[in-house]
Each structure stands twice: as C-alpha cells, then as structure tokens.
Design a protein around this motif. Sequence first.
Motif, PDB file in Angstrom:
ATOM      1  N   SER A 128      54.462   2.763  57.594  1.00  0.00           N
ATOM      2  CA  SER A 128      53.230   2.778  56.800  1.00  0.00           C
ATOM      3  C   SER A 128      53.061   1.424  56.099  1.00  0.00           C
ATOM      4  N   ILE A 129      51.863   1.187  55.563  1.00  0.00           N
ATOM      5  CA  ILE A 129      51.632  -0.115  54.915  1.00  0.00           C
ATOM      6  C   ILE A 129      52.485  -0.241  53.661  1.00  0.00           C
ATOM      7  N   LEU A 130      52.605   0.867  52.926  1.00  0.00           N
ATOM      8  CA  LEU A 130      53.421   0.808  51.698  1.00  0.00           C
ATOM      9  C   LEU A 130      54.864   0.465  52.039  1.00  0.00           C
TER      10      LEU A 130
ATOM     11  N   GLN B 234      54.929  -3.342  52.938  1.00  0.00           N
ATOM     12  CA  GLN B 234      54.680  -4.282  51.856  1.00  0.00           C
ATOM     13  C   GLN B 234      55.592  -4.081  50.644  1.00  0.00           C
ATOM     14  N   PHE B 235      55.845  -2.812  50.296  1.00  0.00           N
ATOM     15  CA  PHE B 235      56.585  -2.536  49.056  1.00  0.00           C
ATOM     16  C   PHE B 235      57.931  -1.847  49.305  1.00  0.00           C
TER      17      PHE B 235
ATOM     18  N   LEU C 212      58.282   1.271  50.116  1.00  0.00           N
ATOM     19  CA  LEU C 212      58.189   2.635  49.582  1.00  0.00           C
ATOM     20  C   LEU C 212      57.608   3.560  50.662  1.00  0.00           C
ATOM     21  N   PRO C 213      57.963   4.837  50.617  1.00  0.00           N
ATOM     22  CA  PRO C 213      57.395   5.743  51.625  1.00  0.00           C
ATOM     23  C   PRO C 213      55.899   5.945  51.403  1.00  0.00           C
ATOM     24  N   GLY C 214      55.135   5.851  52.479  1.00  0.00           N
ATOM     25  CA  GLY C 214      53.683   6.014  52.382  1.00  0.00           C
ATOM     26  C   GLY C 214      53.151   6.880  53.493  1.00  0.00           C
ATOM     27  N   LYS C 215      51.861   7.096  53.479  1.00  0.00           N
ATOM     28  CA  LYS C 215      51.260   8.001  54.467  1.00  0.00           C
ATOM     29  C   LYS C 215      50.227   7.310  55.341  1.00  0.00           C
ATOM     30  N   TYR C 216      49.840   6.116  55.010  1.00  0.00           N
ATOM     31  CA  TYR C 216      48.738   5.474  55.730  1.00  0.00           C
ATOM     32  C   TYR C 216      49.242   4.337  56.617  1.00  0.00           C
TER      33      TYR C 216
ATOM     34  N   GLU D 202      48.168   1.242  59.092  1.00  0.00           N
ATOM     35  CA  GLU D 202      47.043   0.347  59.346  1.00  0.00           C
ATOM     36  C   GLU D 202      46.991  -0.030  60.837  1.00  0.00           C
ATOM     37  N   ASN D 203      45.886  -0.632  61.211  1.00  0.00           N
ATOM     38  CA  ASN D 203      45.708  -1.191  62.557  1.00  0.00           C
ATOM     39  C   ASN D 203      45.986  -0.194  63.666  1.00  0.00           C
TER      40      ASN D 203
ATOM     41  N   HIS E 218      45.168   1.366  66.981  1.00  0.00           N
ATOM     42  CA  HIS E 218      44.399   0.828  68.099  1.00  0.00           C
ATOM     43  C   HIS E 218      45.014   1.288  69.415  1.00  0.00           C
TER      44      HIS E 218
END
Lengths: 339, 201
Positions: B88-90, B93-94, B96-100, B102-103, B105
């Motif tokens: 995930s993006i989080l 970048q950070f 941390l566990p995330g849900k989203y 990116e990109n 395709h």
Amino acid sequence: MYPRNKIRASGKIKRLGKDKYGHGTFTLAVNGQKPTEMIFCVSNNSPDLRMGDHVNVTGHVVSYSYYAGGKRTYVQYFVADSVSLAKTEREIYFGTKGGTWYGEQNCTCYFCGTVVYKSKDRTGSWGKLLIALDKENDKEREASIWVTYDMTPSSRLIDFDRIKKNDHVCLVAKIFSVTKKIGKDTVRFDNIITEDIAFFGESAEKNNKKITEKKNLIVTKHKRKRHSSAQAEQAVSEPNMEQAAADFEQDLLNKENTQAAAEQAAEDRPSTDDAAVRKEMPTAEENGTTDEGEREAASEAAEKEPDVPKADEAAGKNPPKRFGSLFGRFSNREGGTQA
Amino acid sequence: MRNEIKAVGRITGYVRDEFGNRNIVLHVSDKDKKQVKFVLDNEPKGIKRNDFVEISGHITAFSYHSQIFEKDSYVQYFVADEMKKAPSILEEQFGLPGKYVENQHIRIILEGKFKGYTVSKNSEEWCEVSVMIDSSGMDKRPNTVKVSCSLNRFGKTIKGLKKDDTVAMIVGVRTPKKEFHGQPVVFENLFALDVFGKKQN
C-alpha cells in the motif's frame, strides 16, 4: 525520513502564466480517475516549460490564514519543487525514444502531522480535519492543511470518531478541483480528499493499547457471562480486531438490553388477577356512575353483598371488594340482557 | 519477441472457466474500472480475496473447433505466472499498514510478427491487427493475438508494415459488460495504446 508535506503529480501543462503576486505559475491538467486541474507556483530558476509538455512534478503545499474585515480567510496553494519531462510508455517498456502514450496521470499528496481540529458536515457523509504539519526544524514556518474525510459506511478509512484532537497521523490524499460560480465570479476550489490514514508514533501505540484493553475487557466479559472461551478467543482473533470487538460488544449489549427489557416488562406487567378484573370491569366514568345518587346506591348495594373469600379473589373468579358495587351493576345488566 | 502482462489490482473472486481452468478475477480500478480474469498455473499461497496483488504473466490465444456448436471458435486469455501482494502507499512511504494501493493498471507488452490487419465492418476507424507472438507457457504453440487499433492514430504505421515485419505494441484492456442470452457477459477487448514497427532486413 518520512514525507511530511509532499505532492507527486503527473500530467500535461495546460497554461503558463503569473499570479497576482508576480510568481510564475503553470496549470497542470491531470487526467486521472477524475479530470483535475492544479495550479503550481514555480520558482524563477525552473526549467523551460512549454504548453503541452507532459511532466512529473514534485512539490508541497503552502498554507496560511489571515484576519481581515472581521473574517478569517484561509489560503493554501501548491508549489512545485522539481519538474521533469515525463517518459512515454514506449521508452519505459522498450527503451526506444518516441511514442505518444504517457501512461496514467495522477496526483497524490503525503502528509504527516497533528490533528488540530475536526468537524463534520450537515449530511454526516463528509468530515474535515485540520492538520498541523510536522516541522523539520524550529525555523520552518508552521503550515496547516484542511483535508476532507469520507465518512460513508462504504469508506475504507478508519472510523472518523476514532481520530481525536492531538493525534499524530500520516495520510495519503488525492486532489480534486471543482469550479463553481459564485455570483458573477468563477471560483476554483482544490479539495484534498483523504485516501488512506494511519496513526503514527505515540498515537499509534496509544491506539493499539486501547484495542488491547478492549480485547481484555471482552474476554473478561465473556468469562463473566459464562460464554465458551473458544467463542471469546474467536472474537478477539479476527484480523480486523477492532471491528470484530465492536461487533461482539454490540451483540452483548443487545443481548443485555433485551434481557433487561424483558425483566422490566415482567415487573411492569400487572398480576393476572388485576388484569383480568380490569379487563372485565368498566370504569366508573364509563358506566356513568359519577352522580352522587348513583354512588350512594352503589355503596348501599356493596354493603348488602356478602364478603368475598380471599382465595376466590386471588384466583380472579370473583372481583375484589372495592369493585364490588360496579361489578354488581355490570352483572345485573348482563342478567337483564339474558332475560 | 515479447509477451508480457503487468497488472496491479484487487482480487474479487475465484472462478472456474468452461475449460475447467481455475481463474482469478482481478478488479483494476483505473481511469475506467476493469474486471479481468487470469488463469492460474499455480495456486497462490497466502493470498486471499480482496488482497491487492501485482501480477506478471502472458497472453495465450488459440482457435479450436467446437463439436457441440459445430463451428470454429477463437479464444485468447491471460495467464498469471507470478503473483505477489502489492504494498500500500502508506507502507511504501511511511512503513505503516494501509489499505490503498496506487497505480492500479493493466498493460500488455507484445513484440512479434505482423500477420495482417482487417478493417472493422462497423467502423472504418478501427481495425484488427494480427500479431504472431512467441510460444510461451506450457503449450509450445505459436499464438496469434488480435488487437484493435485506431486507424486515425496508427493507420500510417500499420499500412506501412509488411507481412512478417516485427511489430511492437503496448496494449490496454477494456472490459465492457453486455447481456448475452439473458446473462451478463464480461468481454475482454484489447486495444493498442502505442504501435511501432521494424521492417525485416
């Protein structure tokens, strides 16, 4: 080092110009999931840009507020730190120059900071967070940004009520611009919509601690309620612990409420004898015995009647003594009908 | 010769197709949302429904004679060779566990022999280019993949190609949903995003 205030965008330059302060600007058309236009300020030593160029931009958000005319105005705008020409997909996949297809365009922001203020709109679907961004050093100017938060049930974000003031969060957001006509003017709004959010540092620890406490509480509650320990363990071992815990707690509360309501209803319910009597007995007003003469006659009739045994009274076969006169009147009437 | 598929999306289901192959359904939330099926060679480990995955695979195409319907049919489908969880993006970048993710395709990169093109009957703007690509995967047969191309954009390039010239393509996927005999059917249409050719010496 994590990004505190960063924007990454790719798109096509639609317009080059200057703002009212004389800063060089360019309008970037981002044809992503929703077509958006963003205005970036650029420093004077930026590379030569032409209209129609496909570029990748890295930048940040600048924001400030001022008080004028009895009203606080909030301003935020985007600054491009670096601009580079984008590569075509032919160049990326085949290493050959040329081509016209530049791939998907998007615009993403990364922020990290402390929640200063939060509010909800009237519909309850959208919330707003004011986030004071982290500073790298003390000399850096403070910046706060407003972000919009999706509160609809289908949202993937964490519950809005869980976010408290002074929580340290990091978030990923998208920018969508909207053009509105206000009076005769056309005004452009740049909305920053949260895509994903997480607690950071101490806030994350605090949040995890809260979840652990909640988990322990549920296990204790289960044991007290003599539920099977396997059921309790299953409730706390769900991947989305918090949701599962909340659901389970809600179930327990519902059960308790139902039980309490049943008990309350049992207490409030009149005894069968009284209920039976009240059902059979019309009130004095219904019978029209409000006149004094009739009342006296009724009392006289009551005196003449023999005492009713208590057992019968309890069983509801005979009415209690206090309703005797009325019952007599009622039964007489019934007798009259039968005759 | 190249025959590659790169996709990032979310797994929405596991299904079995009419040939008995086990497929995964990938939802790609791109500019227009897509629903693509991938045949699985190996059972993915530790990947569940609703997970975001990165897939690399290839495309297979063949024609066969159906004895039931007594007609020739042409099939092309996607095969997933490798599959892993997408960060995930989080997380990127950070940390941390995330849900989203990116990109999201899906891209198909083809390089093969140009076999010809046919202009569509419905619209003169579109044509169908046949490209013979390398035999990859378990079946060692050459595959002829058909890709829709816009003549307005790539007409000059396509008309300049001769048979057996090498052609390279970057291909996207559209998945329109139509009703067919009262049942919804999801079509997987390939269309060219970029075409360029190299004449045979």
